[in-house]
Write a protein that holds these residues in place. Sequence first.
Motif, PDB file in Angstrom:
ATOM      1  N   LYS A  31       0.892  -1.169   0.000  1.00  0.00           N
ATOM      2  CA  LYS A  31       0.000   0.000   0.000  1.00  0.00           C
ATOM      3  C   LYS A  31       0.923   1.210   0.000  1.00  0.00           C
ATOM      4  O   LYS A  31       1.572   1.502   1.012  1.00  0.00           O
ATOM      5  N   TRP A  32       1.023   1.876  -1.141  1.00  0.00           N
ATOM      6  CA  TRP A  32       1.987   2.970  -1.343  1.00  0.00           C
ATOM      7  C   TRP A  32       1.255   4.291  -1.093  1.00  0.00           C
ATOM      8  O   TRP A  32       0.469   4.730  -1.910  1.00  0.00           O
ATOM      9  N   ASP A  33       1.568   4.895   0.023  1.00  0.00           N
ATOM     10  CA  ASP A  33       0.842   6.091   0.441  1.00  0.00           C
ATOM     11  C   ASP A  33       1.635   7.350   0.090  1.00  0.00           C
ATOM     12  O   ASP A  33       2.850   7.299  -0.195  1.00  0.00           O
ATOM     13  N   MET A  34       0.981   8.493   0.149  1.00  0.00           N
ATOM     14  CA  MET A  34       1.617   9.778  -0.158  1.00  0.00           C
ATOM     15  C   MET A  34       0.740  10.849   0.456  1.00  0.00           C
ATOM     16  O   MET A  34      -0.298  11.200  -0.098  1.00  0.00           O
ATOM     17  N   VAL A  41       4.331  -8.524  -7.295  1.00  0.00           N
ATOM     18  CA  VAL A  41       3.788  -7.715  -6.193  1.00  0.00           C
ATOM     19  C   VAL A  41       2.760  -6.716  -6.741  1.00  0.00           C
ATOM     20  O   VAL A  41       3.029  -6.008  -7.705  1.00  0.00           O
ATOM     21  N   GLU A  42       1.602  -6.677  -6.129  1.00  0.00           N
ATOM     22  CA  GLU A  42       0.615  -5.653  -6.492  1.00  0.00           C
ATOM     23  C   GLU A  42       0.852  -4.410  -5.636  1.00  0.00           C
ATOM     24  O   GLU A  42       1.329  -4.512  -4.504  1.00  0.00           O
ATOM     25  N   ILE A  43       0.504  -3.257  -6.187  1.00  0.00           N
ATOM     26  CA  ILE A  43       0.713  -1.988  -5.472  1.00  0.00           C
ATOM     27  C   ILE A  43      -0.600  -1.202  -5.474  1.00  0.00           C
ATOM     28  O   ILE A  43      -1.327  -1.188  -6.464  1.00  0.00           O
ATOM     29  N   GLU A  44      -0.872  -0.588  -4.344  1.00  0.00           N
ATOM     30  CA  GLU A  44      -2.042   0.288  -4.227  1.00  0.00           C
ATOM     31  C   GLU A  44      -1.584   1.739  -4.202  1.00  0.00           C
ATOM     32  O   GLU A  44      -0.636   2.084  -3.498  1.00  0.00           O
ATOM     33  N   SER A  45      -2.246   2.585  -4.974  1.00  0.00           N
ATOM     34  CA  SER A  45      -1.968   4.015  -4.928  1.00  0.00           C
ATOM     35  C   SER A  45      -2.912   4.664  -3.924  1.00  0.00           C
ATOM     36  O   SER A  45      -4.127   4.700  -4.119  1.00  0.00           O
ATOM     37  N   CYS A  46      -2.318   5.165  -2.839  1.00  0.00           N
ATOM     38  CA  CYS A  46      -3.087   5.838  -1.793  1.00  0.00           C
ATOM     39  C   CYS A  46      -2.434   7.194  -1.585  1.00  0.00           C
ATOM     40  O   CYS A  46      -1.213   7.311  -1.671  1.00  0.00           O
ATOM     41  N   VAL A  97       0.223   0.522 -10.785  1.00  0.00           N
ATOM     42  CA  VAL A  97      -0.534   0.077  -9.611  1.00  0.00           C
ATOM     43  C   VAL A  97      -1.760  -0.736 -10.043  1.00  0.00           C
ATOM     44  O   VAL A  97      -2.163  -0.699 -11.210  1.00  0.00           O
ATOM     45  N   GLN A  98      -2.345  -1.427  -9.084  1.00  0.00           N
ATOM     46  CA  GLN A  98      -3.508  -2.271  -9.380  1.00  0.00           C
ATOM     47  C   GLN A  98      -4.721  -1.921  -8.509  1.00  0.00           C
ATOM     48  O   GLN A  98      -5.763  -2.558  -8.616  1.00  0.00           O
TER      49      GLN A  98
END
Length: 707
Positions: free
Chosen positions: A443-446, A482-487, A502-503
Amino acid sequence: MSRILALHGTASSLVIEHLPQGAPLWRWWGPRLPEHGVPLHAAAEARYVPPSSLEQELPPSLLPTFGVGGFGQAALLAHRHGQQFAQHFDACAVRQEPGALHLTLRDTVAALQVELSLSLDAQDVLRIDTRLVNEGHTPLALQWLASATLPLPAHARCVRSLHGQWSHEFRCHDDALGPSTWLRQNHRGRTAHDGFPGALVLAEGTGAHAGTAWGAQLAWSGNSRQCIEPREDGGWLWQLGEWLAPGELYLPPGEAYQAPPLVAACSTQGTNGVMRAFHAAARATVRWPGGTMAPRPVHLNTWEAVYFNHDEAALRELATEAAALGVERFVLDDGWFHGRRDDARALGDWWPDAQKYPQGLAPLAAHVQSLGLQFGLWVEPEMVSPDSELYRAHPDWALQLAGRPLLTARQQLVLDLARPEVAEHLFGRLDSLLASLPIAYLKWDMNRDLTTAGHDGRAAYHGQVHALYALLARLREHHPGVEIESCASGGARIDLGILPHVQRFWTSDNNDARSRVAIQRGALQFMPPELLGAHVGAERSHTTGRSQALAFRAAVALPLHLGVEADLRRLDAAARAELAGWIALYKQLRGRLHGAPLWLGEAGDGIVWQAHGDAASALLFVYRLEPTAQRFSPALRMPWVDAQHRYVLRRLCGAAQGALPGWGRSPLHDALDAQGAVVPGAWLREAGFELPRLTGESALLLEVNKV
Ligand code: GLA
């Protein structure tokens, strides 16, 4: 070559007029024209010189410029030390291939070239790529290059754009088009809660299902600008592109600037038609590990369950509870890394906190895996806390401007990703986490906007976005599974630019189902349901303080990518059983919800609905937010069904989904739970299905199948 060039989709066409000199002119972008229905006469034959005008008055072009006869919003603003501020294309070469036009425009005086590619596919997705090359011997100062300039006819009436803030994303707002230019700009350095780089335009009388609508969005995660300017003939020109800070781009000789790609669509099936084209575009953009989408696994996200309070034994218990309910992926959110006891510190120190996790994360990850769940991990790589080992070692790595205050947001700063050593460091940290732990998901946050975004004193916004994309691409290359979430503080980075990397998008930090209905419907206009995360939160929402029944919370989250974000250990046996029932229902339906065409509609009296499927079979979600103000419920018209067939409607209900209120029933509604209600398609399309009486904050899930 013919002067008239056309591209045809299934329901839309575009027509341009190629000129030997100057940028091609827009003749049409709108509903489909017959192949031979495009008049071959040059537009020039219909033109005249109005009073008090130039003899060479210019009609709208694909790339209007300033200073040589253009008075409107230019698609290109550039100069060389103040010289050559007025561009004019003296040559335009065209290459045509099936479904695409490639134009090369050259300004030999200003020594620059613009390459414009337009493609229109069978889903009516119009894609425009624009690239500027500096062919001169001096740097070119680029102030603005529109990704595209789109024509809208005089019967365009209003523009629907997106506004919002944290936990209230994707609020749709309509502005009437008038004699003044409509403008939206985003300078926050990320897509932002209130800066989505796209909009819809509706013609007079256009609604959700019928009428002409146009939509456009940039594939871009940074600053943006869009404007709609009235034309001299009553129509409009819509321009979208990257907003550049002063002096941000000086193109050295021979170098090119690629504008963010633009994805657009026109439909006569109302805003839903544009939405379906956007869904097709997003589905073609996402890159799934292994090439195809695996069923979207049910998440358990730890954020609202434990926040920073990571206790390994408690988290193991949470994972065990989650597995028992049917959850498939356990995402360990913020709070796991060195020194992170609250949101005031530690970003950048991406190794497990030794006090919370004396043996590291491996034992917890192994426990999660032993339960048959995937293990996911939260990170916020672009950030650094002033109170962190990383910042103490490298204070110069944060984006900053000499002599200007370092402004914090959530007590954090942004790293300058365009510095090679920063990108290398982040890749190293993330690569070693991914290599040493069985992480299936990031879960890739920003969590903040960019300020004092300087790189060697120059504006760094553009470079930051590209450096982010490069970092994500490099990680995916090394860890393709690896799946990545854009948060980004919820849904502040949902766009087609980051989608190739991202997915999943985290739609909003607001898990209140009432708020979610509006947020999700706004987001669904632009992104398909399988990419949008939706979690069943605690009974009392942590962001709004409102309480809702589990059935309503679950029914609102179910059609998207479902997750749970609550402390399951606090649920009683009945709530656990009910939640397990909803999760099982999601697993049964997700193959039909995700990837299918979508219809969004309103039935009146505060009832909104969404249908996933087609004329053969669809899943219909009906939501009532407020209690009814009418004695009888309205009928729900179903524009997707086939008028020539009969349909059987059944309520999809198991023990978990509860009963319809007894006082809202009729023989027809009793049939929904028994043999099914059989209704002619023509009736459903025109008169509609008479809904049962629903209470406020409730949902009804129907299956609508062709007999
Ligand atoms: C952001 C995200 C949340 C959560 C927190 C953690 O607000 O949107 O989902 O991950 O950060 O700090």
